[in-house]
Design an enzyme around this catalytic site. Structure first.
Site, short mmCIF file in Angstrom:
data_model
loop_
_atom_site.label_atom_id
_atom_site.label_comp_id
_atom_site.label_asym_id
_atom_site.label_seq_id
_atom_site.Cartn_x
_atom_site.Cartn_y
_atom_site.Cartn_z
N LYS A 167 66.12 85.78 44.16
CA LYS A 167 65.43 85.41 45.38
C LYS A 167 64.30 86.37 45.74
CE LYS A 167 69.06 82.83 47.75
NZ LYS A 167 68.25 81.62 47.90
N HIS B 52 67.60 73.99 32.74
CA HIS B 52 68.23 72.94 33.53
C HIS B 52 67.13 72.10 34.18
CE1 HIS B 52 72.33 75.14 34.26
NE2 HIS B 52 71.80 75.49 33.11
N GLU C 163 74.32 81.91 31.27
CA GLU C 163 73.49 81.26 32.28
C GLU C 163 72.95 82.29 33.27
OE1 GLU C 163 74.58 77.48 34.57
OE2 GLU C 163 74.73 79.02 36.14
N TYR D 235 82.92 67.09 33.19
CA TYR D 235 83.84 67.68 34.17
C TYR D 235 85.28 67.52 33.70
CZ TYR D 235 79.56 67.34 36.86
OH TYR D 235 78.26 67.45 37.28
N LYS E 64 76.14 58.08 28.81
CA LYS E 64 75.20 59.20 28.88
C LYS E 64 75.02 59.82 27.50
CE LYS E 64 76.52 62.61 31.55
NZ LYS E 64 76.78 63.44 32.77
N ASP F 230 85.29 58.90 35.25
CA ASP F 230 84.04 59.45 34.71
C ASP F 230 83.76 59.02 33.28
OD1 ASP F 230 83.91 60.81 37.08
OD2 ASP F 230 84.43 62.78 36.23
N THR G 196 68.84 78.06 35.46
CA THR G 196 69.17 77.00 36.42
C THR G 196 67.92 76.46 37.12
OG1 THR G 196 69.52 78.48 38.30
CG2 THR G 196 71.40 78.09 36.83
#
Length: 655
Positions: free
Chosen positions: A26, A82, A21, A161, A186, A179, A53
């Site tokens: 910036k 993402h 990932e 998670y 989902k 969850d 991301t």
């Protein structure tokens, strides 16, 4: 243009794979250096895919798509973008999906983002029916929408998670059992693979995976489940990320890290051991198909390269540039040896030793090209022995920091949040997910109540400095011991209505094992210049500026929400923390300069807006926070007299 699930299905059932990932840097310099890093890592490590991301509320939309394009089109990496769906315009979701398709991206990680806050995020110029929160409340809504609009074009991943998900920033609310029904729905809605939140408790993950595989619904029986792993880069980052993600740190892991928590280099070595053990433990368990691992790189290279090599996750083949099989690089000082074995005429290719650097080194080739080149030298001219060179091994050695070229991979290997080098791809926030308070609305109100005056804001900052509350919007952590040594001085500034968000005292040559100020390897010495950063009214800034502008031992940077910027030394780069250690060059983990300050400036004022959105738009508190955002300046002042520990504070105490 490959789907992740197709690539996984093409692997042998007992194969292992990994993915990486990255987040959009910036600064422009960070982006340029990340591109060089990505190219090197793609050649040395060869991930099955990479992910890019997406900032909360679409805050990094343009930069995320630019980075995804580089990965997909320029580097030829299978890329997964993402995408969140709350607190932004629906048209942005539609445009992003269309842009992704146009770029050849076939993979989306569908995420919710921050909890929906329709009233706070609504733009009066945008029609109500373009508000994504009207249609998207959970990630399942985005999954369904993508399937409805694009059918099977996109391979869709969703987050899961292993330790439960907590919206309210309270670990006690986390529950895998709570969850699970939502994850089932989902997945049924169209998810093709699952990717987990980071964790460090392997036993918890293995129990979680076992529970999913045996679930009565059957939806998890064969779906790829990819554990998310974050290499340990520093103790500070570890504590912060586990706090924000509510991931447990097993006591035995903490016991291994505590003795080296002040020495980033030693900590990274222990961290590589820990992550490698985690990978091997997961690999040792039977799997229903190829076993994958997803690494949250934080845009850094060295630690993840060590883990991947140690765990034998790198594919055995050696794809090279433009389809050639052998791409060999050897560090020989001023030369690089590049050998392309399978060219149509058995020739060689030139390769620059460092991307985006100038001037370029000469390139050593096995045989000169017909035209010849000033950039080429024969192996005999360079004095290189004629032997077979493993391209993956040499490129990997660079990623792991070996040799002179290894500095390309490790020059920014001491991440320090926004205080690092602005040229680094890792500069800034550690996760790249954009501006956030890192607490829920409920927690924000509990911490900061409903301020209606500047004095109320001062009390919030004072209470944080005194340890009465654990966070302010600019810092989700309590005070450290170092800041405690200048608490009285900071409280004096806050009493004047100057709200401090960052600071450090002067330090002159303390031992690196000092219990408060020490860091780095043993037997070293550490140094610090005093600095302080704070918000203050525009009228106060005009008075303070007149005092500072003539001082030669002070550097300041200042800016406001309107984009105005002021500094005493436009081109200066200020190392404010450095260390001298046996057998090493001087290490400077904390740097303040104009580029980094301006990058932070926008974020710092955006946090006022995020705080404002906690409250009803027309409330007294929201009005106050908006006025402060537009009427204050952010100032950073550095005093270069590091041997004068009181100089900065005495200067600011004067009327």
């Amino acid at each position: 243009m490959e789907k992740i699930t197709d690539k996984i299905a093409a692997l042998p059932k007992d194969a292992n794979f990994f993915s990486l990932e990255f987040f959009p840097p910036k600064t422009a310099m960070g982006s340029s250096n990340l591109q060089a890093r990505l190219e090197r890592m793609s050649q040395a490590l060869r991930p099955l895919f990479v992910t890019v991301t997406w900032g909360a509320g679409g805050s990094t939309a343009t930069k995320s798509l630019e980075l995804a394009e580089i990965c997909q089109r320029q580097l030829g990496l299978t890329t997964c973008l993402h995408l969140t769906c709350t607190n932004m315009n629906r048209s942005l979701i539609d445009q992003t999906l269309e842009d992704a398709k146009a770029l050849g991206i076939r993979n989306i990680l569908a995420l919710r983002g921050d909890p929906p806050r329709t009233d706070e995020y609504r733009d009066e110029d945008i029609p109500p029916n373009d508000n994504a929160n009207e249609e998207f409340t959970w990630a399942i809504d985005l999954v369904r929408y993508i399937r409805k609009q694009y059918g099977d074009y996109f391979c869709i991943g969703v987050a899961t998670y292993p330790e439960g998900h907590s919206d309210e920033s309270v670990p006690e609310n986390q529950s895998v059992e709570h969850d699970l029904p939502y994850l089932v729905e989902k997945t049924k809605a169209g998810a093709d693979f699952l990717m987990t939140q980071l964790f460090y408790d392997v036993n918890t993950y293995q129990d979680f995976e076992k529970m999913l595989r045996s679930h009565s619904s059957g939806v998890f029986k064969d779906i790829p489940i990819i554990p998310g792993l974050m290499p340990i880069q520093s103790y500070q980052i570890l504590k912060r990320t586990t706090k924000l993600s509510h991931a447990k740190l097993p006591s035995e892991l903490v016991e291994r890290l505590e003795p080296v928590k002040s020495d980033d280099e030693a900590l990274k070595r222990v961290g590589v051991d820990i992550l490698s053990e985690m990978v091997e433990s997961i690999k040792s368990k039977a799997a229903s198909g190829p076993r994958g691992f997803h690494f949250y790189t934080l845009n850094l290279e060295k630690a993840v390269a060590f883990i991947i090599e140690r765990c034998h996750l790198i594919a055995p083949s050696t794809p090279g540039v433009n389809g050639h099989d052998a791409f060999a690089i050897e560090d020989t000082g001023d030369f690089l040896l590049v050998d392309v074995a399978n060219g149509s005429n058995g020739g060689t290719r030139r390769r620059q030793s460092s991307v985006n650097s100038d001037p370029h080194n000469r390139v050593v080739v096995q045989r000169r090209s017909h035209a010849g080149s000033a950039f080429e030298a024969s192996a005999e001219e360079a004095g290189i022995p004629k032997e077979k060179i493993n391209s993956r091994a040499n490129t990997l050695a660079i990623s792991e920091g070996e040799g002179a070229l290894g500095r390309e991979a490790t020059w920014d290997d001491y991440p320090n949040g926004r205080w690092g080098d602005a040229r680094s791809p890792a500069y800034g926030e550690i996760d790249g997910y954009g501006v956030s308070l890192h607490v829920s609305i409920t927690q924000a109100i509990k911490l900061w109540n409903h301020p209606v005056s500047a004095d109320d804001i001062s009390k919030i900052f004072s209470r944080h400095l005194s340890g009465e509350i654990g966070a302010i919007p600019w810092s989700e952590e309590g005070l450290n011991e170092e800041t405690g040594t200048i608490r009285p001085e900071l409280l004096e500034l806050i009493a004047k209505g100057w709200w401090t968000v960052a600071s450090q005292p002067a330090v002159n040559g303390l031992k690196s094992d000092n219990s408060i100020f020490g860091w780095g390897p043993r037997n070293g010495f550490v140094f610090q210049k005093a600095f302080v950063e704070f918000f203050l009214p525009a009228s106060d800034w005009q008075i303070l500026r007149k005092k500072l502008i003539s001082l030669e031992d002070v550097t300041f940077y200042a800016g406001n929400n309107a984009g105005d910027f002021d500094t005493s030394h436009a081109d200066s780069v200020n190392a404010v923390t450095w260390g001298a250690f046996p057998g090493k060059e001087i290490i400077t983990p904390t740097i303040i300069e104009g580029v980094s300050f301006r990058a932070w400036l926008e974020e710092a004022f955006s946090i006022w807006s995020e705080w404002q959105r906690v409250y009803p738009p027309r409330s007294s508190t929201a009005k106050l926070l908006g006025e402060i955002r537009d009427g204050y300046w952010l100032i950073n002042i550095i005093h270069h007299g590091y041997v004068e520990d009181k100089a900065l504070w005495e200067l600011l105490a004067k009327d």
